[in-house]
Motif scaffolding. Structure first.
Motif, PDB file in Angstrom:
ATOM      1  N   LYS A 313      97.791 109.634  18.538  1.00 30.93           N
ATOM      2  CA  LYS A 313      97.491 109.043  19.846  1.00 30.93           C
ATOM      3  C   LYS A 313      98.399 107.867  20.177  1.00 30.93           C
ATOM      4  O   LYS A 313      97.974 106.868  20.741  1.00 30.93           O
ATOM      5  CB  LYS A 313      96.014 108.616  19.912  1.00 30.93           C
ATOM      6  N   THR A 314      99.681 108.006  19.847  1.00 28.42           N
ATOM      7  CA  THR A 314     100.652 106.968  20.167  1.00 28.42           C
ATOM      8  C   THR A 314     101.865 107.569  20.862  1.00 28.42           C
ATOM      9  O   THR A 314     102.236 108.726  20.611  1.00 28.42           O
ATOM     10  CB  THR A 314     101.139 106.222  18.909  1.00 28.42           C
ATOM     11  N   ALA A 315     102.454 106.765  21.733  1.00 26.63           N
ATOM     12  CA  ALA A 315     103.787 107.038  22.264  1.00 26.63           C
ATOM     13  C   ALA A 315     104.707 105.965  21.698  1.00 26.63           C
ATOM     14  O   ALA A 315     104.316 104.804  21.589  1.00 26.63           O
ATOM     15  CB  ALA A 315     103.787 107.007  23.784  1.00 26.63           C
ATOM     16  N   ARG A 316     105.903 106.346  21.337  1.00 27.92           N
ATOM     17  CA  ARG A 316     106.811 105.410  20.678  1.00 27.92           C
ATOM     18  C   ARG A 316     108.177 105.437  21.352  1.00 27.92           C
ATOM     19  O   ARG A 316     108.720 106.507  21.641  1.00 27.92           O
ATOM     20  CB  ARG A 316     106.954 105.727  19.184  1.00 27.92           C
ATOM     21  N   LEU A 317     108.689 104.224  21.582  1.00 27.08           N
ATOM     22  CA  LEU A 317     110.040 104.058  22.101  1.00 27.08           C
ATOM     23  C   LEU A 317     110.948 103.681  20.938  1.00 27.08           C
ATOM     24  O   LEU A 317     110.750 102.647  20.289  1.00 27.08           O
ATOM     25  CB  LEU A 317     110.075 102.966  23.177  1.00 27.08           C
ATOM     26  N   TRP A 318     111.936 104.520  20.681  1.00 30.43           N
ATOM     27  CA  TRP A 318     112.841 104.323  19.557  1.00 30.43           C
ATOM     28  C   TRP A 318     114.149 103.715  20.068  1.00 30.43           C
ATOM     29  O   TRP A 318     114.870 104.332  20.851  1.00 30.43           O
ATOM     30  CB  TRP A 318     113.126 105.651  18.851  1.00 30.43           C
ATOM     31  N   LYS A 319     114.448 102.499  19.607  1.00 23.21           N
ATOM     32  CA  LYS A 319     115.690 101.822  19.942  1.00 23.21           C
ATOM     33  C   LYS A 319     116.679 102.067  18.809  1.00 23.21           C
ATOM     34  O   LYS A 319     116.577 101.460  17.739  1.00 23.21           O
ATOM     35  CB  LYS A 319     115.456 100.328  20.153  1.00 23.21           C
ATOM     36  N   ILE A 320     117.621 102.944  19.059  1.00 19.60           N
ATOM     37  CA  ILE A 320     118.501 103.413  17.990  1.00 19.60           C
ATOM     38  C   ILE A 320     119.407 102.286  17.500  1.00 19.60           C
ATOM     39  O   ILE A 320     119.543 102.063  16.291  1.00 19.60           O
ATOM     40  CB  ILE A 320     119.344 104.607  18.471  1.00 19.60           C
ATOM     41  N   VAL A 321     120.027 101.570  18.412  1.00 23.63           N
ATOM     42  CA  VAL A 321     120.984 100.536  18.023  1.00 23.63           C
ATOM     43  C   VAL A 321     120.286  99.401  17.292  1.00 23.63           C
ATOM     44  O   VAL A 321     120.761  98.912  16.255  1.00 23.63           O
ATOM     45  CB  VAL A 321     121.728 100.010  19.270  1.00 23.63           C
TER      46      VAL A 321
END
Length: 510
Positions: A313-321
């Motif tokens: 039940k999570t949404a995740r924003l992945w910051k690659i740099v």
């Protein structure tokens, strides 16, 4: 005394030829020559020696050649002012064309301010197109919704669709492992990548359900992923197989190409996201964090991606740099309307996600709620419960039971105020964001019979057509327990008409 007004600041070049006086001295007696004058220091003026001694020696008419040699130095501040003036002149020219040649004095200053804000939002990756009111949804009926059947032997549910940015063609994928390429205008089948028998070894293609498709923005590569744990890369131009990536340990459930790049993101039921360089056919890295099967992935132009983690039940924003991630907790609950604290429906799984711009995204799941999020807030800005209504089933022991229709698919027109959602209630619903981007409301619904497993909506360039492609099946993309009577396995294409009083919609530059 020489007047300073007539003094030249330019140094005259000394002649390389000896003067007559020097010639005579050399030819005659060298001892009679005057001693050579000592050279001047660098900081001394040469006006006395090299400058004109009389008014007659000066050439008061400057030639074009001399003036062209003189370069005008421009400071950084002057350059910024010049570019700003040129930019405002271009805006003024564009507005004159749009408004029929109005005089600049008659233009409202708010028009220029609005244009400047639009350009700033476009550069920052924020919403800069308010186009929801330009569409004429009242003219959409069954005759405007075109269907393309999968053909003989392809009777499996459509699980994914992907539309080219230019709108000329689109792909469909199904549970039999096949991929079909269609012409958007004629719905003619252009090519088929057939699926193989389950368990077949050394087969070029997929041997189980295909769950995801992605198309690079330069229309060079098509990526497909499925339950066979494979990612296949296909050539769009040559309709051939290029490469296979096989590092995932479970089904590949989501694929997304970074906009303007051939960097590929893949999501899997093994709870990882992997990055690939398709040009080099190389693996880059793996991202960890989700606690359950990843169900969907989306990305835009920045080097980051957004995922949903199913029952974690999570949404995740992945910051690659930055090598970091932001976690957004779902679990939206719908309470009884009579004011009591009794919970009617609770969100148990996040199944789909769509990024509207770099800051705003929407999610949907099994509670039937659609949630609007801002990346700077941990809780949803707005949630609409039972967005597709309630599904009523009859039980002999408990009577009628109402359960919400799941949100099975989400898609949006990038950087605009329009997004669409799908379920199996018989409609694809069109939503409009509010002016402050903190809520949304339904503005139209398009009749579609069956389970909507995939959606793609784009404003194509250069034709400036807004096309919606719908992948429809008889059962859910990730399950087989649901069967919708009267539905067919097919892809549907709808072109959203523009109101006669509206200007064509501009496409977002890559």
């Amino acid at each position: 005394m020489q007047d300073s007004f007539f003094a030249s600041t330019r140094k005259r070049k000394r002649s390389n030829q000896p003067s007559d006086r020097t010639k005579n001295t050399v030819a005659g007696n060298a001892t009679t020559a005057k001693p050579r004058r000592a050279p001047k220091k660098k900081d001394e003026s040469d006006d006395e020696a090299d400058g004109p001694s009389t008014l007659a020696d000066m050439n008061l008419e400057a030639s074009e050649a001399e003036s062209s040699e003189e370069e005008i130095e421009e400071t950084a501040a002057e350059k910024r002012v010049r570019l700003a003036k040129a930019y405002l002149d271009k805006i003024q020219h564009d507005m004159d064309e749009d408004l029929g040649g109005f005089d600049a004095a008659d233009l409202d200053r708010d028009l220029i301010a609005e244009r400047l804000k639009k350009d700033d939002d476009e550069a920052a990756g924020k919403i800069h197109r308010r186009i929801a009111d330009k569409f004429d949804f009242t003219s959409i009926d069954d005759t405007k919704i075109r269907s393309c059947r999968l053909g003989r032997g392809n009777n499996q549910t459509v699980t994914a669709v992907v539309l080219a940015d230019n709108g000329q063609f689109f792909y469909t994928a199904s549970k039999d492992g096949s991929i079909i390429k269609y012409d958007t205008t004629t719905l003619k089948k252009l090519h088929t990548f057939p699926g193989g028998r389950k368990g077949a070894k050394d087969y070029i293609g997929h041997t189980q359900d295909i769950l995801a498709l992605a198309l690079s923005s330069d229309h060079q590569y098509l990526a497909s992923g499925g339950r066979d744990k494979l990612i296949n890369i296909w050539s769009v131009k040559d309709n051939t197989h290029i490469a296979t990536f096989s590092l995932h340990k479970d089904a590949v459930s989501g694929l997304a190409f970074r906009k303007g790049s051939n960097q590929l993101y893949s999501a899997s039921h093994d709870r990882t996201i992997k990055l690939w360089n398709v040009d080099e056919r190389a693996y880059i890295e793996t991202l960890f964090g989700h606690q359950d099967q990843i169900t969907a992935i989306d990305t835009l132009s920045r080097e980051r991606c957004m995922t949903t983690g199913g029952r974690d039940k999570t949404a995740r924003l992945w910051k690659i740099v930055e090598e970091s991630q932001l976690v957004y907790r779902g679990g939206v609950t719908t309470k009884d309307a009579d004011g009591s604290e009794r919970i009617l429906y609770a969100e148990g799984s996040l199944d789909c996600v769509a990024q509207i711009d770099e800051d705003i995204f929407v999610t949907g799941g099994d509670s039937g709620a659609i949630s609007l999020w801002d990346i700077n807030r941990k809780k949803p800005l707005f949630s609409l419960s039972a967005a597709h209504g309630l599904n009523t089933t009859h039980s002999e022991s408990e009577g009628d039971i109402d359960t919400p229709y799941w949100i099975t698919a989400l898609a949006c027109i990038r950087y605009s105020d329009v997004f669409v959602s799908g379920s199996w209630d018989g409609f694809v619903r069109v939503w409009k964001l509010a002016a402050d981007n903190k809520s949304f409301q339904q503005i139209a619904q398009i009749p579609v019979q069956g389970v909507v497993n995939s959606l793609q909506i784009k404003t194509t360039f250069p034709s400036k057509r807004t096309i919606l492609v719908i992948g429809v099946g008889q059962e859910l993309r990730l399950g087989r327990w649901l069967r919708v009577k009267g539905s067919k396995n097919c892809a549907k294409v709808v072109e959203l008409p523009i109101k006669k009083s509206s200007h064509p919609i501009e496409n977002v530059p890559v």
